[in-house]
Scaffold this active site. Structure first.
Site, PDB file in Angstrom:
ATOM      1  N   SER A  45       0.827  -1.211   0.000  1.00  0.00           N
ATOM      2  CA  SER A  45       0.000   0.000   0.000  1.00  0.00           C
ATOM      3  C   SER A  45       0.860   1.259   0.000  1.00  0.00           C
ATOM      4  O   SER A  45       1.920   1.305   0.620  1.00  0.00           O
ATOM      5  CB  SER A  45      -0.885  -0.009   1.257  1.00  0.00           C
ATOM      6  OG  SER A  45      -1.396   1.277   1.515  1.00  0.00           O
ATOM      7  N   TYR A  97      -2.551   5.513  -3.885  1.00  0.00           N
ATOM      8  CA  TYR A  97      -3.534   6.526  -3.514  1.00  0.00           C
ATOM      9  C   TYR A  97      -3.003   7.828  -4.088  1.00  0.00           C
ATOM     10  O   TYR A  97      -1.803   8.123  -3.956  1.00  0.00           O
ATOM     11  CB  TYR A  97      -3.616   6.678  -1.993  1.00  0.00           C
ATOM     12  CG  TYR A  97      -4.503   5.675  -1.289  1.00  0.00           C
ATOM     13  CD1 TYR A  97      -5.814   5.452  -1.696  1.00  0.00           C
ATOM     14  CD2 TYR A  97      -4.038   4.985  -0.179  1.00  0.00           C
ATOM     15  CE1 TYR A  97      -6.625   4.551  -1.021  1.00  0.00           C
ATOM     16  CE2 TYR A  97      -4.852   4.082   0.503  1.00  0.00           C
ATOM     17  CZ  TYR A  97      -6.142   3.883   0.067  1.00  0.00           C
ATOM     18  OH  TYR A  97      -6.945   2.993   0.735  1.00  0.00           O
ATOM     19  N   THR A 109      -6.249   2.770  -6.454  1.00  0.00           N
ATOM     20  CA  THR A 109      -7.479   2.654  -5.656  1.00  0.00           C
ATOM     21  C   THR A 109      -8.372   3.867  -5.891  1.00  0.00           C
ATOM     22  O   THR A 109      -7.923   5.008  -5.738  1.00  0.00           O
ATOM     23  CB  THR A 109      -7.129   2.499  -4.165  1.00  0.00           C
ATOM     24  OG1 THR A 109      -6.349   1.319  -4.021  1.00  0.00           O
ATOM     25  CG2 THR A 109      -8.375   2.388  -3.310  1.00  0.00           C
ATOM     26  N   LYS A 132      -8.596  -0.426  -8.877  1.00  0.00           N
ATOM     27  CA  LYS A 132      -9.108  -1.165  -7.708  1.00  0.00           C
ATOM     28  C   LYS A 132     -10.235  -0.379  -7.048  1.00  0.00           C
ATOM     29  O   LYS A 132     -10.049   0.797  -6.692  1.00  0.00           O
ATOM     30  CB  LYS A 132      -7.974  -1.360  -6.686  1.00  0.00           C
ATOM     31  CG  LYS A 132      -8.419  -1.999  -5.369  1.00  0.00           C
ATOM     32  CD  LYS A 132      -7.233  -2.250  -4.455  1.00  0.00           C
ATOM     33  CE  LYS A 132      -7.617  -3.020  -3.209  1.00  0.00           C
ATOM     34  NZ  LYS A 132      -8.291  -2.226  -2.172  1.00  0.00           N
ATOM     35  N   HIS A 139     -13.583  -2.230  -1.112  1.00  0.00           N
ATOM     36  CA  HIS A 139     -12.593  -1.934  -0.070  1.00  0.00           C
ATOM     37  C   HIS A 139     -12.871  -2.753   1.193  1.00  0.00           C
ATOM     38  O   HIS A 139     -12.712  -2.293   2.311  1.00  0.00           O
ATOM     39  CB  HIS A 139     -12.619  -0.434   0.257  1.00  0.00           C
ATOM     40  CG  HIS A 139     -11.303   0.148   0.669  1.00  0.00           C
ATOM     41  ND1 HIS A 139     -10.549   0.952  -0.138  1.00  0.00           N
ATOM     42  CD2 HIS A 139     -10.604   0.065   1.823  1.00  0.00           C
ATOM     43  CE1 HIS A 139      -9.459   1.345   0.504  1.00  0.00           C
ATOM     44  NE2 HIS A 139      -9.468   0.807   1.701  1.00  0.00           N
TER      45      HIS A 139
HETATM   46  C1  LIG Z   1      -6.561  -3.008   7.759  1.00  0.00           C
HETATM   47  C2  LIG Z   1      -6.821  -2.768   6.301  1.00  0.00           C
HETATM   48  C3  LIG Z   1      -6.116  -1.797   5.632  1.00  0.00           C
HETATM   49  C4  LIG Z   1      -6.346  -1.573   4.267  1.00  0.00           C
HETATM   50  N1  LIG Z   1      -5.587  -0.659   3.609  1.00  0.00           N
HETATM   51  C5  LIG Z   1      -5.765  -0.481   2.276  1.00  0.00           C
HETATM   52  C6  LIG Z   1      -4.921   0.387   1.546  1.00  0.00           C
HETATM   53  O1  LIG Z   1      -4.010   0.985   2.087  1.00  0.00           O
HETATM   54  N2  LIG Z   1      -5.161   0.543   0.226  1.00  0.00           N
HETATM   55  C7  LIG Z   1      -6.173  -0.132  -0.423  1.00  0.00           C
HETATM   56  O2  LIG Z   1      -6.354   0.040  -1.629  1.00  0.00           O
HETATM   57  N3  LIG Z   1      -6.967  -0.982   0.249  1.00  0.00           N
HETATM   58  C8  LIG Z   1      -6.774  -1.178   1.573  1.00  0.00           C
HETATM   59  N4  LIG Z   1      -7.554  -2.069   2.245  1.00  0.00           N
HETATM   60  C9  LIG Z   1      -8.566  -2.858   1.503  1.00  0.00           C
HETATM   61  C10 LIG Z   1      -7.931  -4.158   0.968  1.00  0.00           C
HETATM   62  O3  LIG Z   1      -6.996  -3.899  -0.038  1.00  0.00           O
HETATM   63  C11 LIG Z   1      -8.989  -5.092   0.393  1.00  0.00           C
HETATM   64  O4  LIG Z   1      -9.731  -4.394  -0.559  1.00  0.00           O
HETATM   65  C12 LIG Z   1      -9.944  -5.658   1.441  1.00  0.00           C
HETATM   66  O5  LIG Z   1      -9.264  -5.951   2.630  1.00  0.00           O
HETATM   67  C13 LIG Z   1     -10.609  -6.918   0.883  1.00  0.00           C
HETATM   68  O6  LIG Z   1     -11.532  -7.427   1.776  1.00  0.00           O
HETATM   69  P1  LIG Z   1     -11.220  -8.624   2.809  1.00  0.00           P
HETATM   70  O7  LIG Z   1     -10.493  -7.999   3.951  1.00  0.00           O
HETATM   71  O8  LIG Z   1     -12.568  -9.125   3.149  1.00  0.00           O
HETATM   72  O9  LIG Z   1     -10.361  -9.639   2.092  1.00  0.00           O
HETATM   73  C14 LIG Z   1      -7.339  -2.316   3.598  1.00  0.00           C
HETATM   74  C15 LIG Z   1      -8.063  -3.292   4.292  1.00  0.00           C
HETATM   75  C16 LIG Z   1      -7.806  -3.536   5.624  1.00  0.00           C
HETATM   76  C17 LIG Z   1      -8.578  -4.613   6.336  1.00  0.00           C
HETATM   77  C1  LIG Z   2      -4.243   3.859   5.933  1.00  0.00           C
HETATM   78  C2  LIG Z   2      -5.616   3.656   5.328  1.00  0.00           C
HETATM   79  C3  LIG Z   2      -6.075   4.782   4.456  1.00  0.00           C
HETATM   80  C4  LIG Z   2      -5.668   2.339   4.698  1.00  0.00           C
HETATM   81  C5  LIG Z   2      -7.007   1.948   4.167  1.00  0.00           C
HETATM   82  O1  LIG Z   2      -7.252   2.055   2.995  1.00  0.00           O
HETATM   83  C6  LIG Z   2      -7.983   1.350   5.041  1.00  0.00           C
HETATM   84  O2  LIG Z   2      -7.875   1.412   6.274  1.00  0.00           O
HETATM   85  O3  LIG Z   2      -8.964   0.792   4.515  1.00  0.00           O
END
Ligand SMILES: Cc1cc2nc3c(=O)[nH]c(=O)nc-3n(C[C@H](O)[C@H](O)[C@H](O)COP(=O)(O)O)c2cc1C
Ligand SMILES: CC(C)CC(=O)C(=O)O
Length: 393
Positions: free
Chosen positions: A115, A138, A164, A261, A285
């Site tokens: 990320s 981002y 994203t 995404k 997301h």
């Molecule tokens: C703790 C956490 C942080 C995330 N941070 C980002 C991120 O920085 N950028 C992003 O595009 N998606 C982020 N996501 C979304 C994930 O890329 C993904 O879309 C999502 O976790 C998929 O769902 P799942 O957790 O049910 O597998 C984050 C998800 C979680 C749980």
């Molecule tokens: C640091 C955050 C913006 C990461 C994210 O995309 C999330 O927490 O879902």
């Protein structure tokens, strides 16, 4: 690793067991940040329950003595159609952070994504870990950062980018509000008690920063003024004026595999490819942004139908079993991506925990293929899955 961790990991039979271990290992606000979603968490729940609306229709007597799961993603060969989704702030969950996750992914031959708001510099990650990798972008108000990411990713040898597009503003994550989650955490009596009750989390946190956005902090020092909520960080830094022209610009600037995404419809998927993307990640997301959005699995058939055979279509969100992956593939996905499943493993036991999560999912995937009588992921067809209810798909 605390004594007994490996034994506990070995006893985890599925992702739900790893989630329970993560819940025990982390202070509540940190666990809730991983586990939670936006508003009423309807979409978060729906992402997983939607898989139960599909039945698997097996073939029998097909000689399943050799099962093949290899495929390619972002132009790279991978051992199975499962990729690790980008997750920010990974060091909050374990001090080994992104390196642990990327190492476990590489060990399994799976694609890893880092990320923009990860806690490891992209150059350090690329130097330390071989294996296919993607950088998630981002777009900040400081547009210079985006061109910088592209140049840095080219120099470091990243294989693809994921842009994203579902986060123009932060989703309303009420668990984080209730917990007062901030970066770094504010010390209140409640948080001190929660951190004191989890010394294996808190002691490494005292030794080093867990909250450095390593890839942007040379330009964006928003946290220097003191604790700040993620909502305020995103509100202050992310550029909400993004349009399709930015996808066109990024595709031209990067010139390699690029996925958009966070889109949900066949129309937007077609637009993404028209703007130069090579694939799409159908995603809400993980239910952390627009509550009320449909589950990605319910959108896959339409997106594949609109794009035809070429582009990567990745089903992102809600996957908790290998059989979920098989359903998504039969509906037309190239692969699935997972976020929380590997983060639960990471929190439960660092690299060994991520390894356990991936091992469980891949074993389930192989077993499901054998039981469905399909010897190769490439041979999964629409007839292998059926909507349980009267759904239009
Ligand atoms: C703790 C956490 C942080 C995330 N941070 C980002 C991120 O920085 N950028 C992003 O595009 N998606 C982020 N996501 C979304 C994930 O890329 C993904 O879309 C999502 O976790 C998929 O769902 P799942 O957790 O049910 O597998 C984050 C998800 C979680 C749980
Ligand atoms: C640091 C955050 C913006 C990461 C994210 O995309 C999330 O927490 O879902």
């Amino acid at each position: 690793m605390p004594l007994g961790t490996n034994r506990r990991l070995d006893r985890a039979n599925n992702i739900a067991d790893l989630r329970r271990l993560a819940r025990r290992a982390l202070p509540r606000p940190i666990f809730d940040y991983i586990d939670g979603g936006a508003d009423d968490e309807w979409t978060l729940a729906r992402n997983s329950t939607a898989f139960t609306d599909y039945e698997l229709i097996p073939d029998v007597l097909t000689d399943v003595s050799a099962i093949r799961t290899a495929t390619s993603l972002f132009g790279q060969p991978v051992s199975a159609p499962v990729m690790l989704a980008p997750t920010g702030l990974t060091r909050m969950f374990h001090p080994e952070a992104e390196l642990a996750v990327a190492r476990a992914a590489a060990k399994h031959g799976l694609l890893y994504s880092l990320s923009t708001l990860g806690t490891t510099r992209l150059e350090d990650l690329a130097a330390a870990v071989g294996g296919p990798k993607v950088f998630q972008i981002y777009i900040f108000k400081d547009r210079g950062l985006t061109a910088e990411f592209v140049a840095r990713c080219k120099a470091a040898g990243f294989h693809g980018l994921a842009l994203t597009v579902d986060t123009p503003v932060a989703g309303n994550r009420e668990r984080d509000r209730v917990n007062g989650l901030s970066l770094p955490p504010k010390l209140t009596w409640k948080s001190i008690l929660s951190f004191a009750a989890h010394p294996s989390w808190s002691l490494p946190a005292l030794r080093g920063s867990r909250f450095d956005f390593a890839n942007v902090s040379h330009k964006v020092d928003a946290l220097a003024a003191g604790p700040m909520s993620l909502f305020d960080y995103i509100g202050g830094q992310f550029d909400r004026s993004l349009t399709w022209r930015d996808v066109e610009w990024l595709a031209a600037e990067w010139g390699g595999p690029l996925a958009v995404k966070g889109l949900m419809t066949a129309e937007d998927a077609k637009r993404a490819i028209g703007c130069g993307a090579t694939g799409v990640m159908v995603s809400n997301h993980g239910g952390r942004q627009l509550d009320g959005a449909p589950a990605p699995i319910d959108q896959i058939a339409a997106v594949r139908g609109a794009l035809g055979d070429g582009p990567d279509v990745i089903c992102d969100g809600g996957i908790r079993r290998g059989s979920d992956v098989i359903k998504a593939l039969a509906l037309g996905a190239t692969a699935c991506s997972i976020g929380r499943p590997y983060l639960y493993g990471l929190a439960a036991g660092g690299e060994a925990g991520v390894d356990r999560a991936l091992t469980l999912l891949i074993e389930e995937l192989e077993r499901t293929l054998a039981l469905a009588g399909v010897i190769d992921v490439a041979k999964l067809e629409r007839r292998h899955v059926r909507a349980r209810r009267n759904m239009a798909y």
